[in-house]
Structures are given as C-alpha cells and as structure tokens.
Scaffold this motif. Structure first.
Motif, PDB file in Angstrom:
ATOM      1  N   GLY A  74      18.759  78.267  66.215  1.00 45.95           N
ATOM      2  CA  GLY A  74      17.684  79.200  65.902  1.00 45.95           C
ATOM      3  C   GLY A  74      17.704  79.795  64.518  1.00 45.95           C
ATOM      4  O   GLY A  74      16.695  80.313  64.048  1.00 45.95           O
ATOM      5  N   ALA A  75      18.838  79.737  63.833  1.00 43.98           N
ATOM      6  CA  ALA A  75      18.936  80.322  62.497  1.00 43.98           C
ATOM      7  C   ALA A  75      18.582  79.320  61.398  1.00 43.98           C
ATOM      8  O   ALA A  75      18.511  79.681  60.232  1.00 43.98           O
ATOM      9  CB  ALA A  75      20.354  80.859  62.267  1.00 43.98           C
ATOM     10  N   SER A  76      18.355  78.076  61.777  1.00 42.66           N
ATOM     11  CA  SER A  76      18.139  77.025  60.783  1.00 42.66           C
ATOM     12  C   SER A  76      16.761  76.398  60.907  1.00 42.66           C
ATOM     13  O   SER A  76      16.084  76.541  61.913  1.00 42.66           O
ATOM     14  CB  SER A  76      19.201  75.934  60.955  1.00 42.66           C
ATOM     15  N   ARG A  77      16.415  75.694  59.845  1.00 40.14           N
ATOM     16  CA  ARG A  77      15.153  74.950  59.819  1.00 40.14           C
ATOM     17  C   ARG A  77      15.488  73.461  59.765  1.00 40.14           C
ATOM     18  O   ARG A  77      16.509  73.060  59.224  1.00 40.14           O
ATOM     19  CB  ARG A  77      14.330  75.329  58.594  1.00 40.14           C
ATOM     20  N   VAL A  78      14.576  72.652  60.299  1.00 42.21           N
ATOM     21  CA  VAL A  78      14.728  71.203  60.279  1.00 42.21           C
ATOM     22  C   VAL A  78      14.280  70.672  58.925  1.00 42.21           C
ATOM     23  O   VAL A  78      13.222  71.048  58.426  1.00 42.21           O
ATOM     24  CB  VAL A  78      13.892  70.552  61.405  1.00 42.21           C
ATOM     25  N   ASP A  79      15.083  69.803  58.337  1.00 48.53           N
ATOM     26  CA  ASP A  79      14.717  69.117  57.101  1.00 48.53           C
ATOM     27  C   ASP A  79      14.044  67.808  57.513  1.00 48.53           C
ATOM     28  O   ASP A  79      14.718  66.872  57.965  1.00 48.53           O
ATOM     29  CB  ASP A  79      15.972  68.855  56.270  1.00 48.53           C
ATOM     30  N   VAL A  80      12.712  67.751  57.396  1.00 49.81           N
ATOM     31  CA  VAL A  80      11.982  66.569  57.863  1.00 49.81           C
ATOM     32  C   VAL A  80      12.367  65.306  57.101  1.00 49.81           C
ATOM     33  O   VAL A  80      12.298  64.210  57.656  1.00 49.81           O
ATOM     34  CB  VAL A  80      10.442  66.767  57.867  1.00 49.81           C
ATOM     35  N   GLU A  81      12.810  65.457  55.874  1.00 53.62           N
ATOM     36  CA  GLU A  81      13.247  64.283  55.110  1.00 53.62           C
ATOM     37  C   GLU A  81      14.517  63.690  55.736  1.00 53.62           C
ATOM     38  O   GLU A  81      14.661  62.475  55.841  1.00 53.62           O
ATOM     39  CB  GLU A  81      13.488  64.652  53.637  1.00 53.62           C
ATOM     40  N   LEU A  82      15.435  64.557  56.186  1.00 48.88           N
ATOM     41  CA  LEU A  82      16.650  64.068  56.852  1.00 48.88           C
ATOM     42  C   LEU A  82      16.293  63.417  58.198  1.00 48.88           C
ATOM     43  O   LEU A  82      16.882  62.398  58.577  1.00 48.88           O
ATOM     44  CB  LEU A  82      17.655  65.197  57.061  1.00 48.88           C
ATOM     45  N   VAL A  83      15.326  63.971  58.907  1.00 44.40           N
ATOM     46  CA  VAL A  83      14.867  63.365  60.168  1.00 44.40           C
ATOM     47  C   VAL A  83      14.256  62.003  59.874  1.00 44.40           C
ATOM     48  O   VAL A  83      14.538  61.011  60.561  1.00 44.40           O
ATOM     49  CB  VAL A  83      13.849  64.275  60.892  1.00 44.40           C
ATOM     50  N   ARG A  84      13.433  61.939  58.839  1.00 39.69           N
ATOM     51  CA  ARG A  84      12.784  60.672  58.454  1.00 39.69           C
ATOM     52  C   ARG A  84      13.834  59.598  58.179  1.00 39.69           C
ATOM     53  O   ARG A  84      13.761  58.487  58.684  1.00 39.69           O
ATOM     54  CB  ARG A  84      11.896  60.880  57.221  1.00 39.69           C
ATOM     55  N   ARG A  85      14.855  59.973  57.389  1.00 36.73           N
ATOM     56  CA  ARG A  85      15.928  59.017  57.060  1.00 36.73           C
ATOM     57  C   ARG A  85      16.711  58.608  58.307  1.00 36.73           C
ATOM     58  O   ARG A  85      17.042  57.439  58.482  1.00 36.73           O
ATOM     59  CB  ARG A  85      16.882  59.613  56.029  1.00 36.73           C
ATOM     60  N   GLU A  86      17.014  59.579  59.155  1.00 30.00           N
ATOM     61  CA  GLU A  86      17.777  59.324  60.384  1.00 30.00           C
ATOM     62  C   GLU A  86      17.057  58.319  61.276  1.00 30.00           C
ATOM     63  O   GLU A  86      17.670  57.460  61.887  1.00 30.00           O
ATOM     64  CB  GLU A  86      17.992  60.646  61.134  1.00 30.00           C
ATOM     65  N   LEU A  87      15.727  58.432  61.339  1.00 34.91           N
ATOM     66  CA  LEU A  87      14.929  57.569  62.204  1.00 34.91           C
ATOM     67  C   LEU A  87      14.444  56.296  61.512  1.00 34.91           C
ATOM     68  O   LEU A  87      13.908  55.406  62.166  1.00 34.91           O
ATOM     69  CB  LEU A  87      13.712  58.348  62.724  1.00 34.91           C
ATOM     70  N   GLY A  88      14.601  56.236  60.197  1.00 35.67           N
ATOM     71  CA  GLY A  88      14.091  55.088  59.454  1.00 35.67           C
ATOM     72  C   GLY A  88      12.568  55.037  59.478  1.00 35.67           C
ATOM     73  O   GLY A  88      11.965  53.962  59.459  1.00 35.67           O
TER      74      GLY A  88
END
Length: 168
Positions: A74-88
């Motif tokens: 709850g104290a953090s935000r998601v980095d969509v670029e890291l999600v994008r890389r993780e999922l390819g």
C-alpha cells in the motif's frame, strides 16, 4: 438455521466461497468490516491500525489488452514499465473500471487478491514479503482480511517480481 450455525462473514459472498474452496475458511471470522468504505490503501491502513505498507493492493492492468493482476504494498506505486518488461508486453496501462469488474467480479476498491471471475496472470511485488502479515480487500470496499504474504501470493498464483516504482 441451527443456533450453532457460523455467523455470516463480512466478506463478499463470492469471496467467502473462494476462501472455503481454497481451504482458507478459517480466515472468515478474521475478516474485518468497517462502517465507512476503505477504497484506498491509506484509508484501510488507518481503519485497521497497521502500516500503510501492510496493505496489499490488488490492481488490474492491461498488458497488450490482456488483464493482469499486480499485488503491491500500500505504500508503493506500480512501475508500469517494469510490469511491461516483466511480461514482455508492448504496452501496459491501468485497466478501466468495467474491465476490472468483468475480470475479477469485484469493483475497484474491493478487489481481493484471489477468488476472481476469470484467471489472470498475477505479479506480486517482493515488497509484500517484508511483513509477517498483510491485509487485503475481502471483495468489498468495506471489508479486509489478514494473511501472511507468502500464503497470499501462493493462493493468488502469483510470481514474485520487482515492479515497485523507485523513490524519486
């Protein structure tokens, strides 16, 4: 109903059923319901009396149009670029409210980490493992439940990843 029947849970009925199916029915008495909505992690942490980082947010993103669940403290935000890389994936965006409800069966602010209408890929940020216990939505913006993060991630079918936005 007999006098010894268990009390109805404060969890959403569909989520209560999911807990029972997963063998987690013993968590039902630990579900906490609040008189006011706790749609944000900050509101939930204040109502529970825990650290903001002990809240497990269940967030739906669209990776190339395919829903994916990200579990984040709850104290953090998601980095969509890291999600994008993780999922390819080519592109990752926050899912719209109708996609969240269609995918999970729950409204934003009450999405639990598992027990969804459809199976999605699940990414769980490593930061959740910093705690012995975390709190997550129990299917409504009014109810939460506690669970140790390893069990929560395992029941969600999540892969532990690093997708937290770095402090600026």
């Amino acid at each position: 109903m007999s006098a010894t029947a268990p009390r109805a849970s404060d969890a959403h009925p569909r989520f209560a059923e999911a807990l029972r199916e997963l063998g987690l029915g013993d968590l039902l008495p630990r579900v906490r319901r609040f008189p006011e909505q706790t749609r944000t992690a900050r509101e939930a942490a204040a109502a529970i009396g825990c650290e903001l980082s002990q809240i497990c947010k269940s967030l739906i993103f669209a990776a190339d149009g395919v829903p994916v669940l990200v579990l984040m403290d709850g104290a953090s935000r998601v980095d969509v670029e890291l999600v994008r890389r993780e999922l390819g994936a080519e592109k990752v965006t926050r899912a719209k409210a109708d996609v969240v409800r269609e995918t999970t069966g729950y409204a934003i602010g009450g999405v639990p980490p598992f027990g969804h209408a459809t199976r999605t890929r699940v990414l769980a940020d490593r930061s959740l493992l910093d705690h012995d216990e975390v709190w997550a939505a129990a299917g409504t913006p009014y109810a939460v439940f506690p669970l140790d993060p390893k069990s929560l991630i395992a029941h969600a079918g999540g892969a532990v990843v690093d997708v937290r936005e770095s402090a600026k």
